[in-house]
Design an enzyme around this catalytic site. Sequence first.
Site, PDB file in Angstrom:
ATOM      1  N   ARG A 172       0.810  -1.218   0.000  1.00  0.00           N
ATOM      2  CA  ARG A 172       0.000   0.000   0.000  1.00  0.00           C
ATOM      3  C   ARG A 172       0.849   1.276   0.000  1.00  0.00           C
ATOM      4  O   ARG A 172       0.478   2.277   0.605  1.00  0.00           O
ATOM      5  CB  ARG A 172      -0.959  -0.002   1.204  1.00  0.00           C
ATOM      6  CG  ARG A 172      -1.962  -1.146   1.193  1.00  0.00           C
ATOM      7  CD  ARG A 172      -2.863  -1.086  -0.043  1.00  0.00           C
ATOM      8  NE  ARG A 172      -3.744  -2.254  -0.110  1.00  0.00           N
ATOM      9  CZ  ARG A 172      -3.476  -3.357  -0.800  1.00  0.00           C
ATOM     10  NH1 ARG A 172      -2.367  -3.439  -1.524  1.00  0.00           N
ATOM     11  NH2 ARG A 172      -4.312  -4.374  -0.804  1.00  0.00           N
ATOM     12  N   SER A 223     -10.961   0.013   2.763  1.00  0.00           N
ATOM     13  CA  SER A 223     -10.236  -0.506   3.927  1.00  0.00           C
ATOM     14  C   SER A 223      -9.660   0.651   4.739  1.00  0.00           C
ATOM     15  O   SER A 223      -8.947   1.496   4.203  1.00  0.00           O
ATOM     16  CB  SER A 223      -9.122  -1.447   3.488  1.00  0.00           C
ATOM     17  OG  SER A 223      -9.650  -2.590   2.844  1.00  0.00           O
ATOM     18  N   GLU A 293      -4.786   3.093   6.420  1.00  0.00           N
ATOM     19  CA  GLU A 293      -4.661   2.976   4.972  1.00  0.00           C
ATOM     20  C   GLU A 293      -5.351   4.150   4.302  1.00  0.00           C
ATOM     21  O   GLU A 293      -4.904   4.633   3.261  1.00  0.00           O
ATOM     22  CB  GLU A 293      -5.282   1.656   4.495  1.00  0.00           C
ATOM     23  CG  GLU A 293      -5.160   1.438   2.994  1.00  0.00           C
ATOM     24  CD  GLU A 293      -5.528   0.035   2.558  1.00  0.00           C
ATOM     25  OE1 GLU A 293      -6.156  -0.106   1.490  1.00  0.00           O
ATOM     26  OE2 GLU A 293      -5.189  -0.941   3.269  1.00  0.00           O
TER      27      GLU A 293
END
Length: 301
Positions: A172, A223, A293
């Site tokens: 990520r 998320s 995130e």
Amino acid sequence: MSWRDRLPAVRGRILKDEALAPFTWFRVGGPADVLFLPEDEDDLVTFLKGLDQNVPVTPLGVGSNTLVRDGGVDGVVIRLGKAFGQVEVRGRERIYAGAAVLDAVLAREAAKAGIAGLEFYRGVPGSIGGATVMNAGCYGSETKDVLVEACAVTRAGERVTFSNAEMGFSYRKSAKAAEGGLIFTGALFEGHADDPAAIQARMEEITARRETTQPIREKTGGSTFKNPPGHSSWKLVDAAGWRGKPYGGAMFSPLHANFLINTGEATAADLEGLGEAVRADVKAKLGVDLEWEIKRIGRPG
């Protein structure tokens, strides 16, 4: 006279004190000092070259993974529009997509062209610009697995291209994007040839899986936390007792405990406050650090 009175002449739209909540999936947040909607890449280059170099610049995609704080955003927010929404098939295995192209649209166009390997984008909320910046992925595949090169414009208005290796992808994250000062304008991807019908069938499986396990019709941001090594974030949030527990106008979804949702009247402070409360509780009860995130930007209210 402030910097807002000395903005470069452009063909696109310049909006002062423009509310950003309508541009994000959470539907919260304060205004941008200036919102710039460039007409095309040349317009973007002209603007960045002429803008006072001390003014901060923040790119904003479709806002699927961004929480804008209630106090708004300093400097200029740049949002790329339809000129950056083109998809172009290049040969049997490569496809180019502008930064404003939705991830799901890239998956669809690749499938129509018989290019396999990009099906996972059907399950990724957001656009190609954001996917490039954060190495977006799901169900075992990530942007780093399919990206050939990414195109960007620097803060000084210079066009640049980075190879997959130069992007420095990790979970990520892109090290190159994290350096700041870049507005990504598009990317070239490579898959492998396959039957379009077979690719489409795999995408339909992804769609069905998402619809049964994620609150995709809520005001959410995807998320919320990255998965810590050896853990699933949703299991940690659930174990700490936060699934479906109200916090102001926010809660973690009863359907998927790693999805933060605006239940109707949440502020950005509600949403971020809930996330921070959960992080602290998971650390205290389970000894695990949760890392955001979702990208949080701007000034507190």
